[in-house]
Design an enzyme around this catalytic site. Structure first.
Site, mmCIF file in Angstrom:
data_model
loop_
_atom_site.group_PDB
_atom_site.id
_atom_site.type_symbol
_atom_site.label_atom_id
_atom_site.label_comp_id
_atom_site.label_asym_id
_atom_site.label_seq_id
_atom_site.Cartn_x
_atom_site.Cartn_y
_atom_site.Cartn_z
ATOM 1 N N ASP A 121 83.174 2.565 40.493
ATOM 2 C CA ASP A 121 82.408 3.453 39.597
ATOM 3 C C ASP A 121 82.258 2.731 38.519
ATOM 4 O O ASP A 121 81.831 3.178 37.451
ATOM 5 C CB ASP A 121 83.320 4.479 39.092
ATOM 6 C CG ASP A 121 83.252 5.821 39.852
ATOM 7 O OD1 ASP A 121 82.138 5.798 40.536
ATOM 8 O OD2 ASP A 121 84.562 6.545 40.490
ATOM 9 N N HIS A 130 96.114 -9.405 28.658
ATOM 10 C CA HIS A 130 96.215 -9.759 29.401
ATOM 11 C C HIS A 130 97.288 -9.166 30.140
ATOM 12 O O HIS A 130 98.395 -9.323 30.217
ATOM 13 C CB HIS A 130 98.052 -11.468 28.778
ATOM 14 C CG HIS A 130 97.161 -12.706 28.134
ATOM 15 N ND1 HIS A 130 97.470 -13.618 28.273
ATOM 16 C CD2 HIS A 130 96.232 -12.423 27.408
ATOM 17 C CE1 HIS A 130 96.650 -14.719 26.942
ATOM 18 N NE2 HIS A 130 95.852 -13.735 26.459
ATOM 19 N N TYR A 141 77.073 11.592 37.429
ATOM 20 C CA TYR A 141 78.842 11.982 37.485
ATOM 21 C C TYR A 141 79.071 12.383 36.180
ATOM 22 O O TYR A 141 78.291 12.489 35.110
ATOM 23 C CB TYR A 141 80.145 10.769 37.607
ATOM 24 C CG TYR A 141 81.279 11.101 37.854
ATOM 25 C CD1 TYR A 141 81.908 11.492 38.653
ATOM 26 C CD2 TYR A 141 82.003 10.963 36.240
ATOM 27 C CE1 TYR A 141 83.331 10.861 38.754
ATOM 28 C CE2 TYR A 141 83.146 11.218 36.865
ATOM 29 C CZ TYR A 141 84.045 11.603 38.104
ATOM 30 O OH TYR A 141 84.844 11.788 38.092
ATOM 31 N N HIS A 156 90.410 -7.981 25.261
ATOM 32 C CA HIS A 156 90.488 -9.017 25.201
ATOM 33 C C HIS A 156 92.344 -8.489 26.026
ATOM 34 O O HIS A 156 93.093 -7.767 24.850
ATOM 35 C CB HIS A 156 90.956 -9.601 24.600
ATOM 36 C CG HIS A 156 91.289 -10.993 25.241
ATOM 37 N ND1 HIS A 156 91.329 -11.375 26.375
ATOM 38 C CD2 HIS A 156 92.546 -11.450 24.873
ATOM 39 C CE1 HIS A 156 91.909 -12.313 26.940
ATOM 40 N NE2 HIS A 156 93.067 -12.723 25.769
ATOM 41 N N HIS A 163 93.043 -17.924 32.056
ATOM 42 C CA HIS A 163 93.462 -17.207 31.177
ATOM 43 C C HIS A 163 93.528 -15.466 31.165
ATOM 44 O O HIS A 163 94.656 -15.485 31.574
ATOM 45 C CB HIS A 163 92.479 -17.372 30.246
ATOM 46 C CG HIS A 163 92.398 -17.047 28.544
ATOM 47 N ND1 HIS A 163 91.542 -16.680 27.581
ATOM 48 C CD2 HIS A 163 93.746 -15.875 27.898
ATOM 49 C CE1 HIS A 163 92.185 -16.365 26.378
ATOM 50 N NE2 HIS A 163 93.325 -15.613 26.283
#
Lengths: 210, 210, 210, 210
Positions: free
Chosen positions: A119, A96, A204, A94, A146
């Site tokens: 991709d 910001h 790939y 997580h 958020h």
């Protein structure tokens, strides 16, 4: 998986978020899960990254009860746990990060405008009101007002996807400024790019050793 | 041209793309061609730049058949080959650089708004649907929904042009935000700047030794 | 003024433009003038900054005739000379810095929106079609479709102003995006800030030794 | 508080503004107050940061009379003093950081669009015409046509908040570009984030030692 090794992986994933410039101040956290032991290792709340050691990380069970550690866990722990319950993933990151957070703040999903996006993400990166079970559809998303949550097979992969999401968010931002009515990538091309990396027919990169 | 020397040139061009900040993750690749031998040297697919050695590069013929190398070539090889067939060029560079990719994702050609642009590109940088022979008009272009391809006399020059294209794309972006109806540079000034560097009457820089 | 010393000052001003990130490739140049000798020292055309030595600089008279040097002068020499003829200045700096060039490409003067601007520029930074004598009103300007020219008492000060212009251009860009009808700074505040640094009553900074 | 220690804290806060990239040229200043002695320590006007020593700082009383120092104080001293009179704060930081200044120049308050903002600022960051007592409502604000002022318990905390304000300003900028009618964060979520860090019930981070 040995818990000490998971602690080190989770610390490293947290530091990778910082090295990639995805974290402002202490706004970000990564975690990892040992499915065998049913334990989650997560960054402590509000602790500076440059002083963090493996033993500062907090260990909880899948319901968020602290099993090891004297520090409080990240205040985003409930979202990490909701993702672990919903998906067969090994790590959550997580941040910001600036552009992805701007999309979350704008309350708009990031449209799939190019192959860079396709991709990694199979269609738009969705915005969720909050992590209610009924809403969970992908293992990456933007929390309205958020910021982004990403996940992967491991803490390292979750941190990697958080980085790519920021790059994709920045490109999508510039694309819609250049052409506000820009159309999403054709479904066929989107699928080709996503599936060449993620599907059973992925081709790939180099062949995996068997 | 000796193949070993071409391998080193191509590796160096790939690394230059990274140093200029034009490549995100493994999204980018450079190649070079030996016209005498009919061989193309290109980056392998999905290999990290900091571990790449000259011997990791893949050698193919002009139809894409692998001649040397144990790794898969870049998945963009067909586009490189199409450019080598269409133009008398020695190198190709492909990136997902942020601003140029944003124009490609927006599906809009980059207008020629200033002399920075006109010194390198003779009019708008076009957007192509895909590289069909009938479409190929310049040896630099934006693939719709994908990203830029540039070429030059050598792999080093192709990488250099990929850098300038990103700068020009960024300036054009800001210019159209400031003034959405901004007019392109006058044809005369565009020609003066392009031709002073590229035409038979080129006078910019120092005289070439004869 | 000794010519050798002026050469070193001009080289240093050119390098300062690079250090501040104002120059892309070889797109930029600084010059200085010795009024006593009627000589101008300017960067040679198309030479890389990291290889440039004082003796590579070109010396011309005020009409652009080469007095010393084996290299061609910058192709922007005529604009530098026009500025030296029009103003009592000692140095000129020209860049293709990203934000200032975007304004030049958009063909819009940079409005005076804040005190950062007013501390250096007395009202809008004008756009000129080209440097015709009748147009010259300030010793800083944006060439339409080209890029900024700045000047100062010395080559060092001209380079400094080129840097501040880029910062001011970037802030003005973001300001008009946030609020497209933003009003310019009140005349009184504009004058207070400009005159506290530049007028006979200047009081900003420390007192000059007398 | 010992004055020498306050000098060092204020110097450090000024240098932190530079390290965070918030200061352009000499456009920025931090100060601190010793409430016991009624003395304010502030950066001198127009002095370069890399040459500044603790003894260069200027000491004034709460009315701005110079008590110690041979240099002129920052020309923003009156605004610092107005903030010290209005709030129980220990330090003030003023910058011309790019995004926050753009909002000030646009004359628009920064809306509270996300939790990054709400963790530090309780609602919009207001724009003031100038610092008249009747206007002062928060200890952070944007001066119209000028730039931001922030404060905190100490000079270090004021500098920290100046950094977060710039990040929040940049995200809000991108958010309104993506979605010009974006709604502010719900009051409840805004309060939850602000109060978890700043209210008597604050729980973010680790428990304070008692």
């Amino acid at each position: 998986m040995r818990l000490q090794s998971l602690r080190e992986e989770v610390l490293e994933a947290n530091l990778e978020l910082v090295r990639r410039g995805l974290v402002i101040d202490t706004f970000g956290n990564a975690s990892g899960i040992s499915r065998e032991e049913g334990l989650v290792v997560i960054k402590p709340s509000g602790v500076a990254y440059d002083r963090m050691r493996p033993e500062d990380l907090v260990v909880t069970d899948i319901d968020g009860n602290i099993v090891e550690g004297t520090l409080r866990p990240s205040s985003d722990l409930p979202t990490h746990l909701a993702l672990y319950r919903a998906f067969a993933i090994g790590g959550v990151a997580h941040t910001h990060s600036r552009s992805a957070t701007a999309w979350a703040q704008a309350g708009r999903p990031i449209p799939c405008l190019g192959t860079t996006h396709a991709d990694y993400f199979h269609g738009p990166v969705p915005v969720t009101a909050c992590l209610q079970p009924a809403e969970i559809k992908t293992n990456y998303e933007l929390n309205t007002g958020h910021a982004p949550f990403c996940s992967g097979r491991s803490p390292a992969q979750a941190a990697h996807i958080a980085w790519i999401l920021e790059e994709v968010a920045q490109m999508a931002y510039a694309s819609i400024v250049i052409n506000s009515g820009v159309a999403p990538l054709a479904d066929e091309l989107r699928d080709k790019h996503f599936l060449r990396k993620h599907g059973p027919e992925a081709y790939y990169g180099q062949k995996k050793r068997s």
